[in-house]
Design an enzyme around this catalytic site. Structure first.
Site, PDB file in Angstrom:
ATOM      1  N   ASP A 186       0.566  -1.268   0.170  1.00 53.71           N
ATOM      2  CA  ASP A 186       0.249   0.512   0.175  1.00 53.71           C
ATOM      3  C   ASP A 186       0.635   1.226   0.122  1.00 53.71           C
ATOM      4  O   ASP A 186       0.287   2.081  -0.439  1.00 53.71           O
ATOM      5  CB  ASP A 186      -1.423  -0.140   1.179  1.00 53.71           C
ATOM      6  CG  ASP A 186      -2.024  -0.831   0.904  1.00 53.71           C
ATOM      7  OD1 ASP A 186      -2.312  -0.723  -0.441  1.00 53.71           O
ATOM      8  OD2 ASP A 186      -3.022  -1.225   2.014  1.00 53.71           O
ATOM      9  N   PHE A 187       1.677   0.944   0.856  1.00 50.71           N
ATOM     10  CA  PHE A 187       2.817   2.174   1.063  1.00 50.71           C
ATOM     11  C   PHE A 187       3.537   2.627  -0.368  1.00 50.71           C
ATOM     12  O   PHE A 187       3.975   3.564  -0.654  1.00 50.71           O
ATOM     13  CB  PHE A 187       3.912   2.381   2.506  1.00 50.71           C
ATOM     14  CG  PHE A 187       3.033   2.726   3.051  1.00 50.71           C
ATOM     15  CD1 PHE A 187       2.743   4.469   3.908  1.00 50.71           C
ATOM     16  CD2 PHE A 187       2.221   2.228   4.433  1.00 50.71           C
ATOM     17  CE1 PHE A 187       1.826   4.162   4.456  1.00 50.71           C
ATOM     18  CE2 PHE A 187       1.642   2.052   5.589  1.00 50.71           C
ATOM     19  CZ  PHE A 187       1.151   3.361   6.418  1.00 50.71           C
TER      20      PHE A 187
END
Length: 418
Positions: A186-187
């Site tokens: 996600d990051f």
């Protein structure tokens, strides 16, 4: 950049840039937060009474008798929260949404059912031809290629790690793969999103024409695979999990210190290897680079294993701080494996002003969080306020940007559209 009335203070290199975002959890909202940290005005559209799912992600902390997700408190700062039932079948919502797009530079989303909500790229670009539209999904939008049925699959952070092949490499070779935490994909996808957004935004400022950016989680992760794919295409070898086993050079591993800490210590190449052994006080004429660290065979040789055993013993007889100090003296990369507690107490973090205190709007109390990165000398970022409460800025956005009056806002609220 055209002048427009903004709600937030002006600061940073993206001052005057306006982003409308809609979606939840980590990749898309965090990309917007990174831009907001450097001055972009981000209007985060949340569903009335529900909000961004990140608000419900544990662990939680209680401040002033109010509970907040610690992830929300860290990653949702610097945003305006607008509660809006974003379904264009409602004429009032369509008017609001298109009105905001006319006053925006970017619309980014990670929702699933855009068609069902009446939202299309063509319509948005007709409303604002200079608009940058950013889609974030697990496996990409079929308009950019791909198997349509695969594009339609749902995804989470773990799925992006798995589909890209990244997950296959994580962990020890004799055990199942280990998902990289916290929410690595996600990051990584957020970083890809921020880059793609700024690339398209820069082009729009130059040409006056907007465009669509398609960010797929698996492709964002694939960019971080180094030579894994080309190792296969060029040699036919499928790279696998190695865990903390010694690589094709040494030292490059985690070692246990006298006081029980894990310490990361690495020396790649003959120059750093030489400095490392000097710092350890070992005999370079005996433990030559060629014999002990020049390739995988040297590392696995009797003398290479002897060197590893000596390094293990040396670290076990020194504290983590002593190991760091010895390696720092000879410019060899080294660090104890920190925890949140040791990082927070670390003087280097403190002296770089990495810990900042701001007022979280959700709990109406001061919190301390990680600050701004990277550092800019002339136009630094800042945190002008903490994570918003749900719908906190709805009225201000409708009044200041769209010119709505109290009666019109009250009517929208009565219809449960805001």
């Amino acid at each position: 950049m055209s002048e427009r009335k903004t709600i937030i203070p002006k600061y940073g290199p993206f001052a005057g840039m306006r982003i409308i975002d809609s979606g939840s959890l980590i990749a898309m909202p965090f990309a917007a937060t990174m831009l907001a940290d450097f001055g972009a005005e981000v209007i985060h559209i949340e569903r009335p009474g529900v909000g961004d799912t990140l608000r419900m992600l544990g662990p939680f902390a209680e401040v002033n008798g109010k509970k907040v997700s610690t992830a929300w408190a860290q990653d949702a700062r610097n945003k305006l929260s607008m509660s809006l039932e974003l379904n264009l079948k409602h004429p009032e919502v369509k008017e609001i949404f298109y009105g905001l797009l006319k006053e925006a530079d970017v619309f980014m989303e990670n929702m699933v059912w855009l068609d069902k909500l009446g939202i299309s790229d063509a319509d948005m670009l007709a409303v604002n031809p200079k608009l940058v539209i950013v889609h974030i999904s697990g496996l990409g939008h079929k308009e950019f290629g791909g198997v349509p049925e695969v594009c339609d699959r749902a995804s989470y952070d773990m799925i992006g790690q798995a589909f890209s092949g990244w997950l296959y490499l994580q962990g020890d070779p004799d055990r199942d793969p280990v998902v990289a935490k916290p929410y690595m994909n996600d990051f990584v996808s957020a970083m890809c999103t921020a880059f793609g957004t700024l690339a398209a935004y820069t082009a729009a400022q130059k040409t006056g024409k907007g465009q669509v950016v398609d960010v797929a989680q698996f492709e964002a992760m694939a960019q971080y695979m180094c030579g894994v794919y080309t190792t296969y295409t060029m040699t036919g070898k499928v790279s696998g999990r190695t865990g903390n086993a010694a690589p094709a050079f040494q030292p490059y591993n985690l070692f246990k210190s006298k006081d029980g800490f894990d310490v990361a210590l690495g020396a790649f190449g003959p120059g750093v290897y030489k400095r490392c052994l000097q710092g350890l006080g070992f005999d370079l004429d005996y433990f030559t680079y060629q014999d002990c660290s020049s390739n995988a065979e040297a590392v696995a040789s009797p003398k290479g294993r002897e060197l590893n055993d000596k390094i293990v013993a040396w670290c076990a007889s020194h504290t983590a701080a002593e190991i760091e100090e010895a390696m720092a003296a000879v410019k060899v990369p080294c660090s104890a494996v920190n925890t949140a507690k040791s990082v927070f107490e670390n003087e280097h973090f403190k002296s770089r002003n990495d810990w900042i205190t701001y007022r979280d709007q959700t709990v109406d109390g001061d919190i301390t969080a990680f600050g701004i990165a990277p550092k800019l000398s002339s136009t630094p970022g800042q945190v002008w306020r903490g994570a918003p409460s749900l719908g906190q800025d709805t009225d201000a956005i409708l009044k200041d940007i769209l010119g709505y009056d109290d009666a019109k806002i009250a009517d929208l609220r009565e219809k449960n559209l805001i």
